[in-house]
Write an enzyme that holds these catalytic residues in place. Structure first.
Site, PDB file in Angstrom:
ATOM      1  N   CYS A  68       0.395  -1.089  -0.389  1.00 22.30           N
ATOM      2  CA  CYS A  68       0.280   0.001  -0.538  1.00 22.30           C
ATOM      3  C   CYS A  68       0.972   1.351   0.052  1.00 22.30           C
ATOM      4  CB  CYS A  68      -0.591  -0.092   1.167  1.00 22.30           C
ATOM      5  SG  CYS A  68      -1.858  -1.350   1.565  1.00 22.30           S
TER       6      CYS A  68
ATOM      7  N   HIS B 283      -9.729   2.054  -1.398  1.00 19.96           N
ATOM      8  CA  HIS B 283      -8.506   2.134  -1.108  1.00 19.96           C
ATOM      9  C   HIS B 283      -7.738   1.206  -2.888  1.00 19.96           C
ATOM     10  CE1 HIS B 283      -4.621   1.216   0.110  1.00 19.96           C
ATOM     11  NE2 HIS B 283      -5.029  -0.003   1.024  1.00 19.96           N
TER      12      HIS B 283
ATOM     13  N   CYS C  59       0.388   2.700   6.091  1.00 19.07           N
ATOM     14  CA  CYS C  59       0.567   1.333   6.693  1.00 19.07           C
ATOM     15  C   CYS C  59       0.266   0.663   5.947  1.00 19.07           C
ATOM     16  CB  CYS C  59      -0.507   1.026   7.921  1.00 19.07           C
ATOM     17  SG  CYS C  59      -1.847   0.397   7.392  1.00 19.07           S
TER      18      CYS C  59
END
Lengths: 425, 677
Positions: A92, A382, A412
């Site tokens: 990510c 996301h 994160c």
């Protein structure tokens, strides 16, 4: 190469609306989306036919055929084909890390400009054969005689044809992100209601941002969509409270589909440059990247999987001499509402800051009114590799609208890593 | 070979001895096959025949566009049937030579490939197309009153079978790349992320040839099958177009029926029939329509205004449909009405439109997400264009404008869809009255391309240009009109419908006869059916504004209908009874009536009013008036527009008079006979 470090200018970002997986973007590929957002940056800043120094981009859920994704994507845009494309991936953190790497090269004078981008679609998962059958195919392909070809399938069992789907979880623990975050939530005692409130606020802020025209320059109409389709303007604590928990059957479980990010398809890109290059091209600078830090935690040995940003931010603050309160805006990626709240709780915890972060005292609280002021991942979605570029573009726009200020970015990632950065204007 | 010898073509030879032939027409933004282009091609083919390369690839030098057809402008220079036929035969010869080249040939297509472009592409061994959104293949010739005349009728029927080829040529349908591939028109697709150039190189070096038609396609060219299919096609086409008015499709069907499996004969028929067609009045009229369309579209190019968000107030039939149409064009639209229950029906209708036009579930969902119900009216502050479409009441509209003006973006366009209220009666309440324009759409919005852009002497011309640009953005044709009663379209239609009612009332001529007379003249529907379709209540309203004393009797009649609940199509009964969206007509009624002279009587007020509009300066000139009547009322396109038709008649009369010849019946409108009454 320069003796002096130069400032890293963020010119601005461009993205397509994000959509929940297997909805409107079900037929789109990573290559489609990534080339579109790079073209979006080109269109926004008039870079038709221009040769950039680098495009750095990547995807997490990626096909084997997209091994050169960044380069292939930019060749489908109107950028000069003399632009190199570097494919990079850090879960990510991908597009934020891409931005930081481009930034570092700009700062040290190695390059003048670059686009950092990321894309992901879980509607188009790379499904492959298992290793046993794949190896048979390789042997058969290398065979010269019919006998050899036949031999390649010796002792073949139909079960070998079972497809392998990409797993959405940690390879070493066998648990998903959500299951890990559930453990974190329990460890830090984050109440269900706090998570739901955070989620609701994210939705409301994102909806208002669209209504205010905040996203007008950042989000381009694409694939028949003009807004992220996960946003619920009418989100409420009651509605969120009625959802069942999805990562654990434990009575103390708190994570639901509402306070976790959904699987999403989308892409985002952001243009970075040296001040000279920006001036030469007549492009105003929205903000500057002034610091960054990447960190990792030992999640195998019981550290919280998604706690790494606490370390990254702490180390970055130490190096810059800033305090946690020295910011006007905080962009903390909402992988899960619980992840954000655990992070905030950790910074407020004297014990954690001293023991784990090696600090003299707690970092303190974050002013919630400055947190994710235009909504974040819980509302907009996301697409893993796109989130970094989305946040950089969004924060740069927020800072430009505010006139001046300092913003903190914290993301994160899977594999227990965290990436942090500071943007200033 | 020097590449600077040709003005429109470039030849380059690569290291494999493959010749890369690029068409990049000098001084034009799109490639079309003009005489010059073709004569240079002839020279190139001669050269390639004498010094054959390892292969030939044809490509376009215009980014995102291949070849859009022949040069329509040159059609006007054709003076005789013989000249036309001879020009076409020359092109046939040239294309035959291209087809006979003795080395592998390939063509790469990205963007619009229409008409002559497809015809030339079909001469190549292998066709590769890029599978992008912008790629289209088709035969639009029928819209210009001819059919493919550069060998297309022969090559397409041979390549993909008569049935599919005829469908393409008769409808003028545009295929996307993947559709062209599955039909066999294109041999290979290349993804948007791949390169045509390298695919072509591979194809040519491997000597790839098109697979040709499959068994079923071959069978459709077989004589008995041709006969059967031709009969079917004639029937289907006749249902949509009168062979008297639109001869081209029928000529094509005849040619194929008679000669479908004989290439040389098909070519011969092409030249003979098209030479007749291209010099005929229908083709001339349709070419004019094409030119008029371009003229209207150009109105929208005087401003670079671009909208992102539209706010429509009033979710009725017009408001709801305008909103849905804008969404279909990619905009985000907020639709406002007093309560949600008034917006629901519009949303439902929109969903149907999206389903019909978009097909793919993902696109339908996307479109639905962009049509936002907005009872509170929050969209006003964010909109780039605000269209008011509430009920026809001046006070209510003024109230609305008073309320929203302070909330609007200063650069937003404010438009009213009123069909009857003068602009200055509405703009009086505004701080800036000059900003108000009318954007008068027609029903049904999704089918009627015309929008009357209404202005008066106080209107800011810049707003008119921005409004026109907005129309262009949503794929509508803007027609600036002065704010006078009825503007252009309703003003002309009113006496036309009134006349029909008078004739019906005074002379008891059956309604079916009136309608048939009008459709025989070329109108898409007769005045009575039109009145029912528009709505008798709307008609009454318009008549109230426009009709003088003559209208009194008819107004009474209409009023009685309306009061009795007979509103026309929408209420199931008006002049006609309506079943399943179609009027129930007595087909024997027109028996024994001279439809020709009746048609002349009916059209007379139509023409007179057109002239009156011109005299009053409602529109800029007669061309633009013709455009308005064609696109707003469907006035017989093959006649080129009412004013053009009148001018043609004038010309023919004076020629006939000076030559003292009898002008045949069908060339005369019965104005003549009426004059004699």
């Amino acid at each position: 190469m320069n003796e002096q470090l130069r400032k890293i200018a963020v010119i601005g970002g461009s993205r397509i609306p994000f959509c929940r997986s297997n909805t409107i973007y079900a037929d789109k590929t990573n290559l489609d989306m990534l080339s579109s957002v790079i073209q979006g940056v080109v269109d926004r800043y008039g870079l038709d036919g221009v040769q950039l120094d680098e495009v750095v981009a990547g995807a997490v859920t990626t096909h084997a055929k997209d091994w050169n994704l960044a380069r292939e994507a930019l060749l489908s845009t109107s950028l000069s084909p003399l632009t190199p494309g570097i494919t990079l991936q850090q879960a990510c953190g991908t597009s934020l890390q891409s931005a930081l790497m481009i930034g570092a090269k700009i700062a040290s004078g190695q390059i003048e400009c670059g686009i950092a981008a990321g894309t992901d679609t879980t509607s188009d998962p790379p499904i492959t054969f298992g290793r046993k059958f794949s190896q048979r195919l390789v042997k058969a392909g290398a065979a010269r005689t019919a006998k050899q070809r036949f031999k390649a399938f010796k002792a073949f069992r139909p079960s070998e044809l079972k497809p392998v789907l990409p797993a959405n979880g940690e390879p070493r623990t066998g648990m998903s992100m959500g299951q890990h975050c559930e453990r974190m939530a329990m460890e830090w005692n984050i109440p269900r209601e706090d998570q739901d409130i955070l989620a609701m606020e994210s939705h409301q802020k994102a909806a208002t941002a669209y209504d205010d025209g905040f996203f007008d320059d950042l989000v381009t109409y694409w694939g028949g969509v003009s807004r992220d389709n996960n946003i619920r303007p009418d989100s409420s604590v009651e509605k969120l409270g009625s959802l069942r928990t999805v990562f654990s059957k434990n009575a103390r479980a708190t994570l639901t589909a509402g306070n976790s990010t959904p699987l999403t398809d989308g892409a985002a890109a952001v243009l970075l440059a040296s001040e000279d290059w920006a001036k030469q091209h007549g492009l105003p600078v929205q903000a500057y990247i002034t610091a960054s830090r990447t960190s990792a935690v030992d999640f195998i040995n019981d550290e919280g999987l998604l706690m790494a940003p606490t370390v990254a931010v702490a180390e970055m603050l130490q190096r810059t001499g800033l305090s946690l309160q020295d910011f006007d805006f905080y962009e903390i990626h909402e992988a899960f509402a619980a992840q954000v709240l655990c992070t905030l709780a950790a910074w407020e915890s004297e014990e954690y800051c001293i023991r784990r972060l090696g600090l003299k005292s707690a970092l303190g609280s974050v002013d919630r009114s400055k947190l994710n002021v235009r909504g974040s991942s819980l509302a907009v979605g996301h697409p893993f590799a796109a989130t970094g570029a989305r946040i950089v573009g969004t924060l740069a726009q927020i800072l430009e609208d505010a006139g001046s200020g300092r913003g903190l970015i914290s993301i994160c990632t899977a594999g227990g890593m965290g990436v942090a950065a500071i943007l200033e204007r | 070979m020097s590449t600077s010898e040709y003005r429109h073509w470039r030849l380059e030879f690569d290291m494999d001895q493959v010749c890369w032939l690029t068409l990049d027409r000098e001084g034009e933004s799109a490639n079309s096959l003009s005489n010059q282009v073709l004569s240079e091609l002839e020279q190139i083919v001669t050269f390639l025949e004498s010094e054959p390369p390892a292969g030939l690839v044809l490509q376009s030098g215009k980014k995102g566009s291949f070849i859009v057809g022949a040069d329509v402008r040159e059609f006007e220079q054709v003076e005789s049937v013989e000249q036309a036929a001879s020009l076409m035969r020359e092109v046939h010869d040239l294309f035959n030579r291209v087809e006979s080249l003795q080395f592998p040939t390939a063509v790469i297509i990205d963007g619009y490939c229409l008409g002559g472009g497809v015809e030339l592409a079909l001469c190549f061994d292998y066709r590769i197309a890029k599978n992008t959104d912008g790629t289209r293949l088709g035969f639009p010739e029928v819209r210009l009153g001819i059919y493919p005349a550069f060998g297309g009728s022969m090559r397409s029927t041979r390549q993909i079978g008569g049935f599919q080829a005829l469908q393409l040529m008769l409808t003028g349908r545009m295929l996307r790349a993947y559709q062209a591939k599955s039909m066999g028109l294109v041999d290979q697709l290349v993804s948007p992320h791949a390169e045509l150039r390298w695919a072509a190189r591979r194809a040519v070096l491997k000597g790839r040839k098109s697979r040709g038609p499959g068994l079923i396609a071959k069978l459709s060219n077989w004589a008995p099958v041709r006969k059967f299919l031709a009969g079917q096609m004639r029937k289907q086409t006749a249902a949509k177009a009168n062979p008297m008015h639109y001869p081209a499709p029928f000529e094509l069907i005849d040619a194929w029926e008679g000669h479908g499996n004989k290439p040389l004969e098909m070519l011969d028929e092409e030249a003979t029939r098209n030479a007749r067609l291209i010099t005929g009045s229908t083709s001339r009229g349709l070419r004019r329509v094409f030119w008029l369309m371009e003229r209207l579209k150009a109105q929208g190019k005087n401003s670079d205004f671009k909208a992102r968000r539209v706010h429509v107030i009033g979710a009725g039939v017009m408001g709801g449909d305008i909103a849905a149409w804008c969404v279909l064009q990619g905009l985000e639209v907020t639709l406002q009405d007093r309560e949600m229950k008034y917006i629901e029906p519009a949303l439902k209708r929109a969903r149907k439109l999206f389903t019909r036009k978009l097909r793919a579930p993902a696109l339908i969902t996307g479109a639905q997400s962009r049509l936002i119900a907005d009872v509170e009216g929050t969209g006003v502050a964010r909109a780039d264009v605000i269209i008011e479409a509430i009920f026809e009441n001046a006070e209510a509209k003024r109230e609305l404008f008073r309320a929203i003006e302070p909330q609007m973006k200063p650069e937003a366009i404010l438009a009213t869809n009123t069909s009857a209220i003068p602009l200055d009666e509405l703009s009086s309440v505004l701080e800036k009255p000059a900003r108000l324009i009318g954007l008068h759409f027609f029903n049904p919005v999704a089918k009627m391309p015309l929008v009357e852009v209404v202005l008066d002497k106080n209107t800011d011309p810049g707003e008119v240009q921005r409004g026109s640009a907005f129309c262009g953005q949503i794929n509508r044709f803007p027609l600036p009109v002065k704010s006078t009663p009825g503007f252009l379209v309703n003003r002309v239609l009113s006496p036309y419908m009134l006349k029909a009612m008078q004739i019906h009332r005074e002379r008891e001529v059956p309604m079916e006869a009136l309608d048939k007379a009008a459709t025989e003249f070329g109108m898409p529907m007769g005045p009575v059916e039109l009145a029912d379709t528009v709505g008798l209540d709307v008609g009454l309203n318009v008549m109230g504004m426009l009709g003088g004393e003559d209208a009194a009797e008819d107004a009474k009649l209409l009023k009685s209908y309306v009061e009795g609940g007979k509103l026309g199509k929408k209420s199931g009964e008006g002049f006609y009874k309506w079943k399943k969206g179609k009027p129930v007509k007595d087909t024997d009624a027109p028996e024994g009536i001279n439809l020709q002279s009746l048609g002349g009587e009916l059209m007379a007020p139509y023409f007179e009013e057109c002239q009156a509009c011109l005299d009053d300066g409602v529109v800029a000139d007669s061309d633009v008036l013709d455009a308005g009547m064609i696109f707003g009322t469907g006035f017989a396109p093959f006649r080129g527009g009412p004013m053009f038709y009148l001018a043609q008649k004038e010309a023919m009369h004076s020629i006939a008079e000076s030559a003292e010849i009898d002008v045949p019946e069908e060339k005369l409108n019965s104005e003549e006979e009426k004059k004699g009454e």
